[in-house]
Structure formats: structure tokens, C-alpha cells
Motif scaffolding. Structure first.
Motif, PDB file in Angstrom:
ATOM      1  N   UNK A  65      31.077  62.804  15.108  1.00  0.00           N
ATOM      2  CA  UNK A  65      31.118  61.363  15.353  1.00  0.00           C
ATOM      3  C   UNK A  65      32.521  60.840  15.067  1.00  0.00           C
ATOM      4  N   UNK A  66      32.960  59.836  15.811  1.00  0.00           N
ATOM      5  CA  UNK A  66      34.242  59.180  15.569  1.00  0.00           C
ATOM      6  C   UNK A  66      33.985  57.870  14.837  1.00  0.00           C
ATOM      7  N   UNK A  67      34.742  57.622  13.773  1.00  0.00           N
ATOM      8  CA  UNK A  67      34.623  56.386  13.015  1.00  0.00           C
ATOM      9  C   UNK A  67      35.807  55.487  13.347  1.00  0.00           C
ATOM     10  N   UNK A  68      35.513  54.304  13.864  1.00  0.00           N
ATOM     11  CA  UNK A  68      36.553  53.316  14.127  1.00  0.00           C
ATOM     12  C   UNK A  68      36.648  52.412  12.898  1.00  0.00           C
ATOM     13  N   UNK A  69      37.774  52.448  12.187  1.00  0.00           N
ATOM     14  CA  UNK A  69      37.893  51.616  10.985  1.00  0.00           C
ATOM     15  C   UNK A  69      38.078  50.147  11.350  1.00  0.00           C
ATOM     16  N   UNK A  70      37.312  49.297  10.687  1.00  0.00           N
ATOM     17  CA  UNK A  70      37.398  47.876  10.971  1.00  0.00           C
ATOM     18  C   UNK A  70      36.931  47.031   9.808  1.00  0.00           C
ATOM     19  N   UNK A  71      36.836  45.755  10.060  1.00  0.00           N
ATOM     20  CA  UNK A  71      36.407  44.796   9.047  1.00  0.00           C
ATOM     21  C   UNK A  71      35.922  43.560   9.790  1.00  0.00           C
ATOM     22  N   UNK A  72      34.970  42.852   9.218  1.00  0.00           N
ATOM     23  CA  UNK A  72      34.538  41.573   9.772  1.00  0.00           C
ATOM     24  C   UNK A  72      35.121  40.466   8.890  1.00  0.00           C
ATOM     25  N   UNK A  73      36.089  39.769   9.432  1.00  0.00           N
ATOM     26  CA  UNK A  73      36.810  38.755   8.668  1.00  0.00           C
ATOM     27  C   UNK A  73      36.107  37.401   8.788  1.00  0.00           C
ATOM     28  N   UNK A  74      35.882  36.769   7.645  1.00  0.00           N
ATOM     29  CA  UNK A  74      35.236  35.460   7.611  1.00  0.00           C
ATOM     30  C   UNK A  74      36.243  34.360   7.914  1.00  0.00           C
ATOM     31  N   UNK A  75      35.897  33.477   8.840  1.00  0.00           N
ATOM     32  CA  UNK A  75      36.698  32.274   9.087  1.00  0.00           C
ATOM     33  C   UNK A  75      35.735  31.118   9.278  1.00  0.00           C
ATOM     34  N   UNK A  76      36.278  29.917   9.319  1.00  0.00           N
ATOM     35  CA  UNK A  76      35.429  28.739   9.441  1.00  0.00           C
ATOM     36  C   UNK A  76      36.125  27.676  10.274  1.00  0.00           C
ATOM     37  N   UNK A  77      35.342  26.985  11.102  1.00  0.00           N
ATOM     38  CA  UNK A  77      35.896  25.949  11.966  1.00  0.00           C
ATOM     39  C   UNK A  77      34.884  24.813  12.107  1.00  0.00           C
ATOM     40  N   UNK A  78      35.287  23.626  11.718  1.00  0.00           N
ATOM     41  CA  UNK A  78      34.420  22.448  11.808  1.00  0.00           C
ATOM     42  C   UNK A  78      33.057  22.685  11.156  1.00  0.00           C
ATOM     43  N   UNK A  79      33.065  23.352  10.026  1.00  0.00           N
ATOM     44  CA  UNK A  79      31.826  23.608   9.302  1.00  0.00           C
ATOM     45  C   UNK A  79      31.028  24.790   9.801  1.00  0.00           C
ATOM     46  N   UNK A  80      31.454  25.407  10.893  1.00  0.00           N
ATOM     47  CA  UNK A  80      30.746  26.561  11.447  1.00  0.00           C
ATOM     48  C   UNK A  80      31.392  27.860  10.965  1.00  0.00           C
ATOM     49  N   UNK A  81      30.561  28.828  10.631  1.00  0.00           N
ATOM     50  CA  UNK A  81      31.043  30.143  10.240  1.00  0.00           C
ATOM     51  C   UNK A  81      31.386  30.939  11.494  1.00  0.00           C
ATOM     52  N   UNK A  82      32.634  31.382  11.584  1.00  0.00           N
ATOM     53  CA  UNK A  82      33.113  32.147  12.740  1.00  0.00           C
ATOM     54  C   UNK A  82      33.658  33.472  12.226  1.00  0.00           C
ATOM     55  N   UNK A  83      33.144  34.570  12.760  1.00  0.00           N
ATOM     56  CA  UNK A  83      33.562  35.885  12.292  1.00  0.00           C
ATOM     57  C   UNK A  83      34.442  36.587  13.328  1.00  0.00           C
ATOM     58  N   UNK A  84      35.435  37.292  12.822  1.00  0.00           N
ATOM     59  CA  UNK A  84      36.344  38.064  13.661  1.00  0.00           C
ATOM     60  C   UNK A  84      36.260  39.538  13.278  1.00  0.00           C
ATOM     61  N   UNK A  85      36.015  40.381  14.256  1.00  0.00           N
ATOM     62  CA  UNK A  85      36.051  41.818  14.023  1.00  0.00           C
ATOM     63  C   UNK A  85      37.501  42.271  14.103  1.00  0.00           C
ATOM     64  N   UNK A  86      37.955  42.914  13.040  1.00  0.00           N
ATOM     65  CA  UNK A  86      39.358  43.324  12.934  1.00  0.00           C
ATOM     66  C   UNK A  86      39.424  44.849  12.964  1.00  0.00           C
ATOM     67  N   UNK A  87      39.748  45.403  14.121  1.00  0.00           N
ATOM     68  CA  UNK A  87      39.788  46.854  14.282  1.00  0.00           C
ATOM     69  C   UNK A  87      41.200  47.402  14.056  1.00  0.00           C
ATOM     70  N   UNK A  88      41.266  48.582  13.447  1.00  0.00           N
ATOM     71  CA  UNK A  88      42.507  49.351  13.319  1.00  0.00           C
ATOM     72  C   UNK A  88      43.618  48.590  12.597  1.00  0.00           C
TER      73      UNK A  88
END
Length: 290
Positions: A65-88
Motif C-alpha cells: 500500500x502507498x501512504x500519502x502523508x497529509x493533514x486536515x487543517x482547521x480553518x474558520x470563515x463567518x462562523x463556519x468550520x472549513x477544513x483544508x486537506x494538506x497533502x505532502x
């Protein structure tokens, strides 16, 4: 630059969590689940942490199996939770490290405040929450949910989020996080590839105007996660149009959390072509070929 992967083995699932954040499996167990599901590529994307990368790599060795290293970064906009997947990304990048440390600290304070509120009406202590998390984990509402389940107040995580932990439940407290534009800039500065996670949710879908989307694309937003169970059909159509208009990478993923969510590995997947585009863009780290 990371070398392009020729003909990666399918299926490709680019969003999964371990106990480092709010999954129920260790990084090694997550990899084992990916192998058992027949995945060719699995991304480990814990919230605001890369602590699971090394154990995931070690568990993947020799499995194919290949593992792609990443992270889900928490951000916020106008009270809404917005997540960004940060690969490599570069896991040691100073700017991103400082921001994720601040986010994790804020998540911890938020969780403590929510437990104090809940404890007025339910038998619940902070130690109950800590008992549900691994040392060093990014503590958040899922761990409170697990503590509520353990205490017998709700049947499962989903029930906790639909009642006590719902934002209208009276115990909710918003958490502070950077704006999505700042998140994109941090990920790009760390050599990573930013992809907007499940944008069809109630929060993200309502806060993204065309102007905001264009600003993020200009800053380096590379893709959008369209294949996700939280994206309604109308939202998938909207974001597919956005992706085509701006030439964005389109991904599909499970957002697997072990027993923490009903999501199943490979229920949504990414094409080899789009995966290759991510690998070609990333400069901060490399996929691990097991």
C-alpha cells in the motif's frame, strides 16, 4: 519536487483519520484497515497533526500500500468550520507548525469549556474525555462524544452530535482558527497541496462566494473534495463547475474514522490522474511506497 507516481494501484482513498486526532484506530491499525480493504493508496489526514505519519509508514512497509502523508487543517470563515486537506507538506515547516500548535491548544480550551457546561446537567468530568484520547492527540468534540457514550448518556457518537454536542444544544462553543485563505497560504508555504475538504457541508457551502473561491485559487488552492458523503447532489454539481472553471484537482474520499463514523474506506475514491497531479505538485514530503 516529489516524483510522479506511474499508474498508482487503485482504489485511492485520500482522507482518513487515526487516533492521533479523532479516529478510533492507531495509525498502524488504520493502515491495516486500508490493506484489508484492498486500497492501493491511503492518505493519513489527522486534524492539525502529522504525528501519525511515521507509525503509518512503518506499518505500511512491505504491504504494497502507498501512504500519502497529509493533514486536515482547521480553518474558520463567518462562523463556519472549513477544513483544508494538506497533502505532502513539510511536517517541520515553522509557520505551519506554529499555527497547528495554536489550533490544538484552542481546541483543548474549547473542549474543556464545553465539558464544564455539559457537567452542569450530565455526569461528566474532564478525565472522562482524556480517557478517550491518546496522549498527544488533537482533542475535540469526538472525544467528548466518546466520553458521553462511555458514561451512558448517548448510544454512540452520532447520537451525541445530534443532541448534546449539536451547535444548537446549548453546550456548544465555537473554536478559533485561521481563515481558509491563510490556511491555503500556510500549506503552500510548507510545500503542500491544499484541497478544500467536503465543501458541500452546511457551513462551507454557504460562506463561499465566487470572489472568495477565486481569491483562494489565486493563493494556491489546488483542489476540491467532491466525492464525499456529506456533499449533497446539488453541492457536488456546484463544486464540479467550480473545479472545471478553475482547473482544480477533483478528489473523492471516505473521511474514514474507524468506528467513530459510519464512513467506510473506499466509499468514495480519487482517480489515478488526479492523484498524480497532487504528487507532482507537492514539494514538502513524498508518498511512502509500502
Amino acid at each position: 519536487m516529489c516524483p510522479a507516481v506511474q499508474d498508482p494501484r487503485e482504489p485511492i482513498d485520500l482522507h482518513a483519520h487515526s487516533r492521533v486526532s479523532d479516529g478510533t484506530e492507531s495509525p498502524a491499525e488504520l493502515v491495516a484497515a486500508g490493506v484489508a480493504a484492498g486500497l492501493g493508496v491511503l492518505a493519513i489526514t489527522d486534524h492539525d497533526s502529522t504525528a501519525g505519519w511515521v507509525p503509518a509508514f512503518e506499518a505500511a512497509r512491505g504491504t504494497g500500500i502507498t501512504i500519502l502523508p497529509g493533514m486536515e487543517l482547521s480553518t474558520q470563515l463567518d462562523g463556519a468550520s472549513v477544513h483544508l486537506l494538506a497533502y505532502l507538506i513539510d511536517p517541520a515547516h515553522p509557520g505551519l507548525l506554529a499555527e497547528t500548535e495554536r489550533i490544538r491548544a484552542e481546541r483543548l480550551h474549547r473542549a474543556e469549556a464545553m465539558v464544564q457546561r455539559i457537567a452542569v446537567d450530565y455526569a461528566l468530568e474532564w478525565d472522562d474525555v482524556l480517557a478517550q484520547a491518546q496522549p498527544g492527540s488533537t482533542i475535540g468534540r469526538p472525544h467528548i462524544a466518546d466520553a458521553l457514550v462511555h458514561r451512558g448518556h448517548v448510544a454512540d457518537r452520532s447520537a451525541a452530535f445530534q443532541s448534546i454536542l449539536h451547535w444548537r444544544g446549548g453546550y456548544y462553543r465555537p473554536h478559533l482558527a485561521p481563515k481558509p485563505l491563510t490556511g491555503v497560504e500556510l500549506i503552500v508555504a510548507a510545500g503542500g497541496v491544499p484541497v478544500l475538504a467536503h465543501p458541500g457541508g452546511r457551513g462551507p457551502d454557504r460562506v463561499f462566494s465566487e470572489k472568495r473561491i477565486k481569491t483562494m485559487v489565486d493563493a494556491g488552492l489546488a483542489g476540491v473534495e467532491i466525492g464525499h458523503r456529506d456533499n449533497a447532489p446539488s453541492s457536488r454539481e456546484r463544486w464540479s463547475d467550480v473545479a472545471e472553471r478553475y482547473g482544480l484537482i477533483v478528489t473523492g474520499s471516505s473521511d474514514y474514522h474507524g468506528l467513530g463514523k459510519p464512513n467506510v474506506l473506499a466509499e468514495n475514491t480519487t482517480t489515478p490522474e488526479n492523484y498524480a497531479r497532487i504528487v507532482e505538485l507537492g514539494t514538502g514530503s513524498s508518498p511512502f511506497e509500502g
